[in-house]
Design an enzyme around this catalytic site. Structure first.
Site, PDB file in Angstrom:
ATOM      1  CG  HIS A 140      -1.959   1.068   1.190  1.00 33.67           C
ATOM      2  ND1 HIS A 140      -3.261   0.851   1.578  1.00 33.67           N
ATOM      3  CD2 HIS A 140      -1.906   2.381   0.831  1.00 33.67           C
ATOM      4  CE1 HIS A 140      -3.955   1.973   1.455  1.00 33.67           C
ATOM      5  NE2 HIS A 140      -3.136   2.926   1.009  1.00 33.67           N
ATOM      6  CG  HIS A 172      -0.683   6.852  -1.861  1.00 30.08           C
ATOM      7  ND1 HIS A 172      -1.882   6.862  -2.538  1.00 30.08           N
ATOM      8  CD2 HIS A 172      -0.936   6.325  -0.636  1.00 30.08           C
ATOM      9  CE1 HIS A 172      -2.832   6.362  -1.742  1.00 30.08           C
ATOM     10  NE2 HIS A 172      -2.273   6.028  -0.592  1.00 30.08           N
ATOM     11  CG  LEU A 173       4.967   4.770  -6.230  1.00 26.75           C
ATOM     12  CD1 LEU A 173       5.422   3.785  -7.302  1.00 26.75           C
ATOM     13  CD2 LEU A 173       6.094   5.055  -5.245  1.00 26.75           C
ATOM     14  NE  ARG A 174       0.896  11.461  -2.930  1.00 21.92           N
ATOM     15  CZ  ARG A 174      -0.184  11.154  -2.233  1.00 21.92           C
ATOM     16  NH1 ARG A 174      -1.228  10.588  -2.842  1.00 21.92           N
ATOM     17  NH2 ARG A 174      -0.240  11.393  -0.940  1.00 21.92           N
ATOM     18  CG  HIS A 189      -5.613   2.649   5.468  1.00 25.31           C
ATOM     19  ND1 HIS A 189      -6.990   2.625   5.517  1.00 25.31           N
ATOM     20  CD2 HIS A 189      -5.285   3.347   4.341  1.00 25.31           C
ATOM     21  CE1 HIS A 189      -7.475   3.279   4.480  1.00 25.31           C
ATOM     22  NE2 HIS A 189      -6.460   3.725   3.749  1.00 25.31           N
ATOM     23  CG  ASN A 224      -8.554   9.346   5.636  1.00 21.26           C
ATOM     24  OD1 ASN A 224      -9.083   8.796   6.592  1.00 21.26           O
ATOM     25  ND2 ASN A 224      -9.207   9.597   4.520  1.00 21.26           N
ATOM     26  CG  ASP A 255      -1.650   4.989   3.479  1.00 23.95           C
ATOM     27  OD1 ASP A 255      -1.573   5.221   2.259  1.00 23.95           O
ATOM     28  OD2 ASP A 255      -2.583   5.426   4.195  1.00 23.95           O
ATOM     29  CG  HIS A 285       0.597  15.245   0.900  1.00 19.34           C
ATOM     30  ND1 HIS A 285      -0.208  15.235  -0.218  1.00 19.34           N
ATOM     31  CD2 HIS A 285       0.059  14.330   1.745  1.00 19.34           C
ATOM     32  CE1 HIS A 285      -1.191  14.356  -0.050  1.00 19.34           C
ATOM     33  NE2 HIS A 285      -1.056  13.794   1.122  1.00 19.34           N
TER      34      HIS A 285
END
Length: 427
Positions: free
Chosen positions: A63, A65-67, A235, A281, A308, A312
């Site tokens: 899980h 996030h590579l964006r 999550h 989140n 996760d 940012h």
């Protein structure tokens, strides 16, 4: 090139720590021999001495996030995979809430091609459950699977329609792929930045209630029972969710679950102030919930650990607790956090932790990775268990530095990562 990993080091066997040598050829582990037998004499090899450090199969994170595409100012596939390698990860599964979202063959292919060309570890993409993650129309699951999607999720938002989720589960089951669910009832969370607990009350903030997660977990377990799908809960953060998943497993349903290091270690009572690096989140929950998820992973209700990893940019997080986006980075702190908190304190064995970051994720998702054995891919992490260091976000290889753990003193730092027999990161 042929590598020989010869070391006075440790691998984690079922009987404890074992001193071994690994011979690597053609990107695979060709031979494993006990250290007492001495290094095999082979020509044209290079030796890496692990010097008493832990040698494990490369970690697996299901899980992340590579964006990319769309949010390259936060992270790219190139920077994200390098950050993963620094954290000891060699296989990562990326979520589809990019821009455009990963809901077509072309976007799946884009991620895979980028990973092959610019990434340094294995990237496995998820496809969206619904087009544009809007919850209105299912994507073409069959073509996404054919393109390389390993499962389906609308991570970042919950699928609000029970009928839509049931249809998705039935289709995924027919294709033999999992539904990976972000569990969140939107009607209960709108405008809330933190959990409904002590911190929210102290600062006059609207709180996210536990039932916003658990309602979807309960609903989806019933739908999974009806459709026979492999249902995986993202999550997990609440006591109620743990209770529902535990019951589903007792009933023999194909339900699995994951938890993040921050939900195992931090509660809302640890948040020092209105710093959005503590905003994620699901949010940090109450101490009771933290204890529940710890017990959940210890008794097998929760199967695996994930990061996760959610990068940012600094200017986005500077908007404050109410307006900043949710999420923290996780690749480069995950293992040290859990090793320091649970293994060095004696609560978990080292094998227990390693399993939940290697073998268990591979088993849950049917992947041929995560084990140190002859014939396996030479995906390897070497970890220093004895040196204490501070978390220094400015040294992260991720483009983003958004973490609540800056300055924490931790043990268990990866010092070398090998992917497919090639060293892709070394201290």
């Amino acid at each position: 090139m042929q590598w020989e990993l010869g070391f006075d080091g440790l691998t984690v066997g079922r009987e404890g720590h074992v001193h071994q040598h690994l011979l690597i050829e053609g990107g695979k582990i060709a031979r494993i021999v006990d250290a007492g037998q001495g290094l095999p004499q082979t020509a044209g090899h290079e030796t890496i001495d692990a010097g008493g450090k832990l040698v494990t199969a490369g970690l697996i994170d299901m899980h992340v996030h590579l964006r990319e595409p769309g949010f390259e100012h936060k992270e790219t596939i190139a920077t994200g995979t390098r950050s993963a390698a620094k954290g000891g990860f060699t296989t990562i599964a990326c979520m589809p809430n990019t821009r455009p979202v990963i809901d077509t063959v072309s976007t799946v292919k884009y991620v895979l091609d980028k990973a092959a060309g610019e990434g340094v570890v294995r990237v496995l993409p998820y496809g969206c459950i619904t087009k544009n993650e809007l919850g209105r129309e299912l994507t073409d699951f069959a073509t996404l699977k054919e393109a390389g999607a390993i499962g389906f999720t609308d991570d970042g938002v919950g699928v609000q329609s029970a009928q839509m989720m049931k249809d998705a589960m039935a289709l995924a089951a027919s294709l033999g792929l999992p539904i990976v669910a972000h569990c969140e009832d939107n009607t209960l969370v709108e405008g809330a930045p933190v959990t409904d607990g002590a911190f929210a009350r102290k600062h006059g903030l609207k709180g996210i209630p536990n039932e916003s997660e658990a309602i979807h977990v309960g609903r989806d377990i019933l739908l999974a029972e009806a459709t026979g799908v492999h249902y995986h809960v993202c999550h997990v953060s609440t006591e109620q969710s743990v209770r529902l998943i535990r019951q589903a497993k007792r009933l023999g349903l194909q339900v699995t679950a994951e938890v993040c290091p921050h939900h195992l270690i931090l509660s809302d009572e640890d948040i020092p102030g209105l710093d959005a690096n503590w905003k994620m989140n699901p949010p940090l929950r109450t101490p009771r919930d933290v204890q529940a998820v710890i017990e959940g992973i210890e008794d097998g209700t929760i199967d695996i650990v994930v990061t996760d990893h959610a990068p940012h940019a600094a200017e986005e997080k500077a908007k404050g607790m109410q307006l900043a986006p949710f999420g923290i980075v996780g690749f480069e702190t995950a293992f040290p956090l859990l090793y320091t908190k649970f293994v060095r304190t004696g609560r978990w064995s080292l094998r227990f932790l390693i399993e939940r970051m290697t073998e268990k994720p591979a088993d849950v998702f049917g992947l041929p990775y995560g084990r140190l054995e002859e014939g396996a891919a030479a995906d390897i992490a070497i970890i220093d268990l004895e040196t204490e260091r501070a978390v220094q976000p400015e040294t992260f290889l991720s483009k983003s530095k958004n973490t609540p753990f800056g300055g924490w003193m931790l043990y268990g730092w990866p010092v070398l990562t090998m992917f497919g027999g090639k060293v892709v990161w070394a201290e």
